[in-house]
Design a protein around this motif. Structure first.
Motif, PDB file in Angstrom:
ATOM      1  N   GLU A  17      -3.802  -8.391   9.396  1.00  0.00           N
ATOM      2  CA  GLU A  17      -4.177  -8.139   7.998  1.00  0.00           C
ATOM      3  C   GLU A  17      -5.118  -6.947   7.847  1.00  0.00           C
ATOM      4  N   ALA A  18      -6.090  -6.831   8.738  1.00  0.00           N
ATOM      5  CA  ALA A  18      -7.051  -5.722   8.642  1.00  0.00           C
ATOM      6  C   ALA A  18      -6.349  -4.372   8.853  1.00  0.00           C
ATOM      7  N   GLU A  19      -5.409  -4.329   9.789  1.00  0.00           N
ATOM      8  CA  GLU A  19      -4.683  -3.085  10.048  1.00  0.00           C
ATOM      9  C   GLU A  19      -3.760  -2.736   8.889  1.00  0.00           C
ATOM     10  N   ILE A  20      -3.137  -3.748   8.309  1.00  0.00           N
ATOM     11  CA  ILE A  20      -2.262  -3.512   7.156  1.00  0.00           C
ATOM     12  C   ILE A  20      -3.087  -2.982   5.988  1.00  0.00           C
ATOM     13  N   GLN A  21      -4.287  -3.519   5.813  1.00  0.00           N
ATOM     14  CA  GLN A  21      -5.147  -3.047   4.721  1.00  0.00           C
ATOM     15  C   GLN A  21      -5.506  -1.574   4.909  1.00  0.00           C
ATOM     16  N   LYS A  22      -5.749  -1.161   6.153  1.00  0.00           N
ATOM     17  CA  LYS A  22      -6.009   0.264   6.426  1.00  0.00           C
ATOM     18  C   LYS A  22      -4.793   1.098   6.032  1.00  0.00           C
ATOM     19  N   ALA A  23      -3.611   0.603   6.382  1.00  0.00           N
ATOM     20  CA  ALA A  23      -2.381   1.329   6.035  1.00  0.00           C
ATOM     21  C   ALA A  23      -2.215   1.399   4.522  1.00  0.00           C
ATOM     22  N   VAL A  24      -2.488   0.297   3.826  1.00  0.00           N
ATOM     23  CA  VAL A  24      -2.383   0.267   2.362  1.00  0.00           C
ATOM     24  C   VAL A  24      -3.349   1.277   1.751  1.00  0.00           C
ATOM     25  N   ASN A  25      -4.569   1.343   2.267  1.00  0.00           N
ATOM     26  CA  ASN A  25      -5.552   2.309   1.765  1.00  0.00           C
ATOM     27  C   ASN A  25      -5.041   3.739   1.925  1.00  0.00           C
ATOM     28  N   LEU A  27      -1.827   4.654   2.189  1.00  0.00           N
ATOM     29  CA  LEU A  27      -0.694   4.829   1.279  1.00  0.00           C
ATOM     30  C   LEU A  27      -1.187   5.097  -0.139  1.00  0.00           C
ATOM     31  N   ASN A  28      -2.201   4.348  -0.557  1.00  0.00           N
ATOM     32  CA  ASN A  28      -2.794   4.565  -1.887  1.00  0.00           C
ATOM     33  C   ASN A  28      -3.371   5.976  -1.995  1.00  0.00           C
ATOM     34  N   ARG A  29      -4.078   6.401  -0.943  1.00  0.00           N
ATOM     35  CA  ARG A  29      -4.695   7.727  -0.938  1.00  0.00           C
ATOM     36  C   ARG A  29      -3.631   8.816  -1.110  1.00  0.00           C
ATOM     37  N   ARG A  30      -2.475   8.603  -0.503  1.00  0.00           N
ATOM     38  CA  ARG A  30      -1.386   9.594  -0.571  1.00  0.00           C
ATOM     39  C   ARG A  30      -0.501   9.412  -1.807  1.00  0.00           C
ATOM     40  N   GLY A  31      -0.758   8.364  -2.587  1.00  0.00           N
ATOM     41  CA  GLY A  31       0.034   8.128  -3.789  1.00  0.00           C
ATOM     42  C   GLY A  31       1.438   7.622  -3.513  1.00  0.00           C
TER      43      GLY A  31
END
Length: 174
Positions: A17-25, A27-31
């Protein structure tokens, strides 16, 4: 981990979950568009290995015959092996290795495949093939989509195949 490389516009990642959250962050940063899926097991990653012993036991009992025509595996991006033990091993390995749908479709195309029929619900894989082979000569046909009655869909499929010169024996339809 990349669990599924479906097409140029869809990849499924799997992890803690923690690693997925980093990936989500990121992805959000890149739009980039993303969605969290409710998957409770680490399918198609090495993290699935603890679940495989029961699969090995199950597949060891199944009768397995070599394919009589090329059947491609999205695990190895090539046709299935002909040895029964290799097939059983691949069936288990499939759960611990990524689904390489994009590369498998590319390989089928490279090997001369130009007609892709999706036998299953929804038509998602047909959309993936369209994304992968965009701009090239091929046809991809879903055989079961929610907005079209089954008989109508079969008629569409037969019509498209006939228009592309595919010979068919249609007695079973009547």
């Amino acid at each position: 981990y990349i669990g599924m490389d479906n097409c140029p516009h869809q990849t499924v990642i799997i992890g803690a979950e923690a690693e997925i959250q980093k990936a989500v962050n990121e992805l959000n940063r890149r739009g980039l568009i993303h969605q969290i899926l409710s998957i409770n097991r680490p399918y198609h990653t090495p993290l699935f290995e603890p679940y495989t012993q029961c699969l090995r036991e199950l597949f060891a009992r199944w009768p397995v015959n070599p394919p009589t025509m090329p059947i491609y595996s999205c695990t190895i991006k090539a046709p299935y092996p002909v040895n029964s033990e290799d097939i059983r091993r691949l069936m288990v390995d499939h759960w611990m290795r990524p689904v390489e749908f994009r590369k498998t479709i590319e390989k089928i195309y490279e090997d001369g495949g130009r007609i892709f029929l999706e036998v299953g619900p929804r038509g998602n894989l047909t959309a993936f093939v369209d994304d992968i082979l965009r701009g090239r000569s091929y046809i991809a046909i879903p055989t079961n989509v929610p907005h079209r009655h089954g008989t109508t869909q079969i008629n569409h499929m037969v019509g498209i195949l006939a228009a592309h010169g595919v010979s068919m024996k249609l007695d079973h339809l009547y």
